[in-house]
Design a protein around this motif. Structure first.
Motif, PDB file in Angstrom:
ATOM      1  N   GLY A  59     -71.432-129.811  -6.874  1.00 38.26           N
ATOM      2  CA  GLY A  59     -71.541-131.232  -7.191  1.00 38.26           C
ATOM      3  C   GLY A  59     -72.967-131.742  -7.239  1.00 38.26           C
ATOM      4  N   VAL A  60     -73.972-130.870  -7.168  1.00 39.44           N
ATOM      5  CA  VAL A  60     -75.364-131.308  -7.206  1.00 39.44           C
ATOM      6  C   VAL A  60     -75.631-132.063  -8.500  1.00 39.44           C
ATOM      7  N   LYS A  61     -76.466-133.102  -8.405  1.00 38.83           N
ATOM      8  CA  LYS A  61     -76.692-133.975  -9.556  1.00 38.83           C
ATOM      9  C   LYS A  61     -78.105-134.554  -9.531  1.00 38.83           C
ATOM     10  N   PRO A  62     -78.537-135.147 -10.634  1.00 41.62           N
ATOM     11  CA  PRO A  62     -79.859-135.776 -10.657  1.00 41.62           C
ATOM     12  C   PRO A  62     -80.004-136.828  -9.557  1.00 41.62           C
ATOM     13  N   GLY A  63     -81.183-136.863  -8.955  1.00 40.43           N
ATOM     14  CA  GLY A  63     -81.474-137.821  -7.902  1.00 40.43           C
ATOM     15  C   GLY A  63     -81.140-137.351  -6.502  1.00 40.43           C
ATOM     16  N   ASP A  64     -80.488-136.213  -6.375  1.00 46.35           N
ATOM     17  CA  ASP A  64     -80.098-135.712  -5.056  1.00 46.35           C
ATOM     18  C   ASP A  64     -81.301-135.194  -4.260  1.00 46.35           C
ATOM     19  N   ILE A  65     -81.143-135.243  -2.942  1.00 48.18           N
ATOM     20  CA  ILE A  65     -82.060-134.573  -2.016  1.00 48.18           C
ATOM     21  C   ILE A  65     -81.353-133.308  -1.548  1.00 48.18           C
ATOM     22  N   VAL A  66     -81.935-132.163  -1.847  1.00 51.40           N
ATOM     23  CA  VAL A  66     -81.310-130.865  -1.583  1.00 51.40           C
ATOM     24  C   VAL A  66     -82.163-130.060  -0.616  1.00 51.40           C
ATOM     25  N   ILE A  67     -81.513-129.435   0.349  1.00 47.41           N
ATOM     26  CA  ILE A  67     -82.192-128.481   1.220  1.00 47.41           C
ATOM     27  C   ILE A  67     -81.682-127.089   0.881  1.00 47.41           C
ATOM     28  N   ASP A  68     -82.585-126.259   0.376  1.00 44.49           N
ATOM     29  CA  ASP A  68     -82.269-124.860   0.076  1.00 44.49           C
ATOM     30  C   ASP A  68     -82.800-124.049   1.253  1.00 44.49           C
ATOM     31  N   TYR A  69     -81.881-123.609   2.110  1.00 42.53           N
ATOM     32  CA  TYR A  69     -82.269-123.019   3.393  1.00 42.53           C
ATOM     33  C   TYR A  69     -82.414-121.510   3.297  1.00 42.53           C
ATOM     34  N   LEU A  70     -83.559-121.012   3.729  1.00 41.26           N
ATOM     35  CA  LEU A  70     -83.928-119.600   3.594  1.00 41.26           C
ATOM     36  C   LEU A  70     -83.784-119.167   2.136  1.00 41.26           C
ATOM     37  N   PRO A  71     -84.615-119.711   1.261  1.00 41.82           N
ATOM     38  CA  PRO A  71     -84.449-119.537  -0.176  1.00 41.82           C
ATOM     39  C   PRO A  71     -84.969-118.242  -0.768  1.00 41.82           C
ATOM     40  N   GLY A  72     -85.551-117.367   0.059  1.00 40.97           N
ATOM     41  CA  GLY A  72     -86.051-116.102  -0.480  1.00 40.97           C
ATOM     42  C   GLY A  72     -87.156-116.339  -1.496  1.00 40.97           C
ATOM     43  N   SER A  73     -86.993-115.766  -2.675  1.00 44.61           N
ATOM     44  CA  SER A  73     -88.006-115.919  -3.718  1.00 44.61           C
ATOM     45  C   SER A  73     -87.887-117.251  -4.451  1.00 44.61           C
ATOM     46  N   GLY A  74     -86.861-118.025  -4.130  1.00 44.50           N
ATOM     47  CA  GLY A  74     -86.723-119.343  -4.743  1.00 44.50           C
ATOM     48  C   GLY A  74     -85.851-119.398  -5.977  1.00 44.50           C
ATOM     49  N   TYR A  75     -84.967-118.425  -6.137  1.00 43.31           N
ATOM     50  CA  TYR A  75     -84.080-118.430  -7.308  1.00 43.31           C
ATOM     51  C   TYR A  75     -83.361-119.772  -7.440  1.00 43.31           C
ATOM     52  N   TRP A  76     -82.679-120.204  -6.375  1.00 41.50           N
ATOM     53  CA  TRP A  76     -81.909-121.441  -6.439  1.00 41.50           C
ATOM     54  C   TRP A  76     -82.826-122.657  -6.419  1.00 41.50           C
TER      55      TRP A  76
END
Length: 249
Positions: A59-76
């Motif tokens: 459900g991620v959408k424009p304007g969201d605040i997202v925490i990508d936890y332990l993202p590795g190389s940053g793919y997501w």
């Protein structure tokens, strides 16, 4: 499915007390972010990761605040940057214990050097998740099982999940993707085969107050008998994985 010219259809999603959801098109902001030419170096992995489907499910959408936890190389992280747009924010977060290692420091520096719009790559002040402002989405992929390792067990998972609950906005979403273990194995193999029983994950997260929204089965693989270490070449990249979505009431 291909990221370029993407018009993907979601696989069935299992929801509470409801039949499989009707397949629906991937939202335009997600399709656009996946098709971004700046992602050419990682787009070859989109199909294996079922990126369009799991992001749409989140459900991620424009304007969201997202925490990508332990993202590795940053793919997501890189994809989230394109989705949330100029009014959103993405925090690529490493806990203190991981971020202060040489490998962690290198990962933070490499992701920060990309200067992705709206992205902050940071080592957090402690080992539990935190955020400078309430978040809309907390996202972690193939990391949840590690929280229980090092003798932490269920208490460590409970503390982790409570911290996630605290940092999310009311109505915020918590998505966990991880390698599935066989039913009944609970936490027995989190430090050996690096798998976790999905039922144990759901129980832990619901215990701190989250509501289970549903599961996307796009990463399920019935050919995986759950016996092999996830790094075994025979199964690596093809493990049976669950995608769970929870919401803060």
């Amino acid at each position: 499915m291909k990221a370029i010219g993407l018009i993907a259809i979601l696989a069935p999603v299992v929801a509470i007390a409801a039949p499989a959801a009707t397949p629906r098109a991937v939202p335009a902001p997600i399709a656009k972010a996946l098709a971004d030419p700046a992602r050419a170096d990682q787009q070859g992995d989109d199909e294996r990761r079922q990126a369009a489907a799991v992001l749409a499910f989140s459900g991620v959408k424009p304007g969201d605040i997202v925490i990508d936890y332990l993202p590795g190389s940053g793919y997501w992280t890189r994809i989230f940057s394109g989705i949330v747009g100029p009014k959103g924010k993405v925090i690529a977060a490493w806990p203190a214990r991981a971020g202060t290692s040489d490998r962690g420091k290198a990962a933070v520096a490499a992701l920060g050097a990309r200067n992705l719009p709206g992205v902050t790559a940071q080592i957090q002040p402690g080992d539990l998740p935190s955020s400078p402002q309430p978040a809309d989405l907390f996202w972690t992929v193939q990391n949840y099982h590690d929280v229980a390792n090092g003798g932490g067990g269920e208490p460590a998972l409970r503390s982790f999940d409570q911290a996630v609950f605290n940092l999310l906005k009311k109505g915020g979403t918590y998505v966990v993707i991880d390698h599935a273990d066989a039913a009944g194995k609970e936490l027995a193999n989190t430090n050996t085969t690096h798998r976790i029983d999905p039922a144990a994950v759901r129980r832990q997260i619901e215990a701190v107050g989250f509501r289970f929204v549903g599961e996307s089965r796009v990463l399920r693989n019935p050919a995986d008998d759950h016996s092999k270490n996830v790094f075994d070449p025979a199964i690596r990249g093809k493990t049976d994985q669950f995608v769970y979505k929870f919401r803060k009431p």
